[in-house]
Design an enzyme around this catalytic site. Structure first.
Site, PDB file in Angstrom:
ATOM      1  N   ASP A 295       0.819  -1.205   0.000  1.00  0.00           N
ATOM      2  CA  ASP A 295       0.000   0.000   0.000  1.00  0.00           C
ATOM      3  C   ASP A 295       0.857   1.262   0.000  1.00  0.00           C
ATOM      4  O   ASP A 295       0.457   2.303  -0.529  1.00  0.00           O
ATOM      5  CB  ASP A 295      -0.904  -0.028   1.242  1.00  0.00           C
ATOM      6  CG  ASP A 295      -1.833   1.162   1.323  1.00  0.00           C
ATOM      7  OD1 ASP A 295      -2.365   1.570   0.280  1.00  0.00           O
ATOM      8  OD2 ASP A 295      -2.033   1.670   2.437  1.00  0.00           O
ATOM      9  N   CYS A 345      10.683  -5.149  16.744  1.00  0.00           N
ATOM     10  CA  CYS A 345      10.549  -4.051  15.790  1.00  0.00           C
ATOM     11  C   CYS A 345      10.921  -4.473  14.376  1.00  0.00           C
ATOM     12  O   CYS A 345      10.234  -4.152  13.408  1.00  0.00           O
ATOM     13  CB  CYS A 345      11.439  -2.885  16.257  1.00  0.00           C
ATOM     14  SG  CYS A 345      11.733  -1.596  15.048  1.00  0.00           S
TER      15      CYS A 345
END
Length: 425
Positions: A295, A345
């Site tokens: 996206d 992360c």
């Protein structure tokens, strides 16, 4: 129009599951949010009407259902503003999905919307077909209306609040997507308490705005706009909300960033692609069937193909897309590879990796300072919750552990402070 058939056998490099965000109206939206990175994508298709045809709709729904190997199939819609397509378009989408579903498959319909076009008819439809609706809200009116404006530059909060009330009245499963930007980054508790106490929202996603300065709208350049969140403020924003959440809202309010973190400490995959070691399994489908790697990378260099020419599962399994996903892991700078919180992360989203490490190596995430601060801060409470879960107990028991700790003893969260100066009641 004939469309590609599901390849048999299934490509060996195809993931068992993947997620596609379909954009039936492309980048077209009835709002003009200042920080929106997708409005500029209109330039990719000059002169286009940006309306997904019935042929593309049918191909997308069929191929998504065919490609999924798990019992649950997600048919996801985003924009631009997808409700611009009208309710009948989505009625057809539901009918097509139900016709294509195999025995034992469950359909999950999702839609991300600004909510301003929703009506009672819309909400009754969404409730009937059990849509999960993501509503974009940036906090109370003074914060929301800074950047989330319409084409005339007018405030939109009242219209969005009306949408929330309509969705709630119809019993629609709804979560809040809140961007964190220069306008609201220093008001974390005001934002969080508004969602929790005023709206009564129970599922929240906080999305950092990192908007690069360039003339293309692509992921280029190393300077951010004034609207972008500050890295240190981003970490402080998450930390402030976490510190309130951990003593009163665990198990009743679900914050995506906290869920992802807990998954990391438990040792299972998180629900967000941004924290996965590799990516490439969350793609974007344009209105004409063009499939892009992500996206955030809807740009010519990351066009994978078109589902009207090649089946979706083949495109996802292609060497080009697999290389895109593996690059997230393979391009991590040494500073990240040696970081003690890398496991939670993984360098976050590649779109934000455009600054240099302290020793000058490229590829550091712009938000690194914030993530490192936040993830270090939550280490103790996350260990407590992970321990509770390992014992067959519940994560929300952490609230009692923290609140009832002896006040003059070190807080169980591991902060090093006495409990009375930390989490104890």
């Amino acid at each position: 129009m004939s469309t590609p058939a599901l390849p048999v056998p299934r490509p060996l490099t195809a993931p068992a599951s993947f997620h596609v965000l379909a954009k039936p109206s492309g980048p077209i939206c009835n709002l003009d949010c200042s920080y929106c990175f997708f409005l500029s994508k209109e330039a990719l298709y000059p002169g286009d009407r940006f309306r997904m045809s019935d042929d593309v709709l049918a191909a997308y729904v069929r191929q998504v259902v065919e490609s999924e190997t798990s019992p649950e199939v997600t048919v996801a819609w985003q924009g631009g503003e997808p409700t611009l397509m009208g309710i009948d378009f989505f009625r057809r989408a539901v009918e097509l999905a139900e016709a294509a579903a195999r025995p034992g498959q469950r359909l999950l319909h999702t839609i991300q919307t600004n909510g301003t076009l929703l009506t009672d008819e819309w909400c009754a439809f969404l409730a009937e077909h059990r849509f999960l609706v993501g509503l974009s809200v940036d906090g109370p009116a003074p914060l929301h209306d800074v950047y989330r404006v319409d084409k005339k530059g007018a405030a939109t909060f009242d219209r969005v609040r009306r949408a929330w009330d309509l969705l709630t009245a119809h019993g629609v499963d709804t979560n809040v997507l809140c961007t964190v930007n220069a306008a609201n980054q220093h008001a974390p508790l005001e934002v969080y308490r508004f969602f929790r106490d005023d709206l009564g929202a129970r599922h929240l996603q906080f999305i950092p705005i990192v908007e690069r300065v360039n003339d293309t709208g692509f992921q280029e350049g190393d300077t951010v706009t004034d609207r972008s969140v500050d890295p240190v403020a981003w970490g402080a924003f998450l930390t402030a909300i976490f510190d309130e959440w951990i003593v009163r809202d665990v198990g009743t309010v679900f914050v995506r960033a906290f869920d992802d973190a807990l998954a990391a400490w438990v040792g299972v995959p998180g629900g967000s692609c941004i924290v996965a070691e590799t990516c490439g399994n969350a793609l974007a489908l344009e209105h004409n069937g063009d499939l892009y790697s992500c996206d955030h990378f809807v740009e010519p260099a990351h066009l994978v193909g078109n589902i009207m020419q090649t089946h979706l599962v083949e495109l996802v399994a292609s060497p080009r897309q697999r290389a895109f996903g593996d690059a997230k892991r393979d391009t991590l700078p040494r500073y990240c590879r040696e970081c003690p919180v890398r496991f939670a992360c993984n360098g976050e989203c590649p779109k934000n990796r455009f600054v240099t490490t302290p020793d000058g190596e490229p590829g550091l995430n712009y938000l690194c300072a914030g993530y490192r601060s936040f993830l270090t801060h939550v280490d103790g409470p996350m260990r407590l919750m992970a321990g509770l879960l390992a014992e067959g107990r519940f994560a929300d028991e952490v609230m009692g552990v923290l609140r009832t700790a002896p006040r003059n003893e070190p807080c169980p969260c591991g902060s090093g402070r006495k409990a009375k100066h930390c989490h104890a009641a």
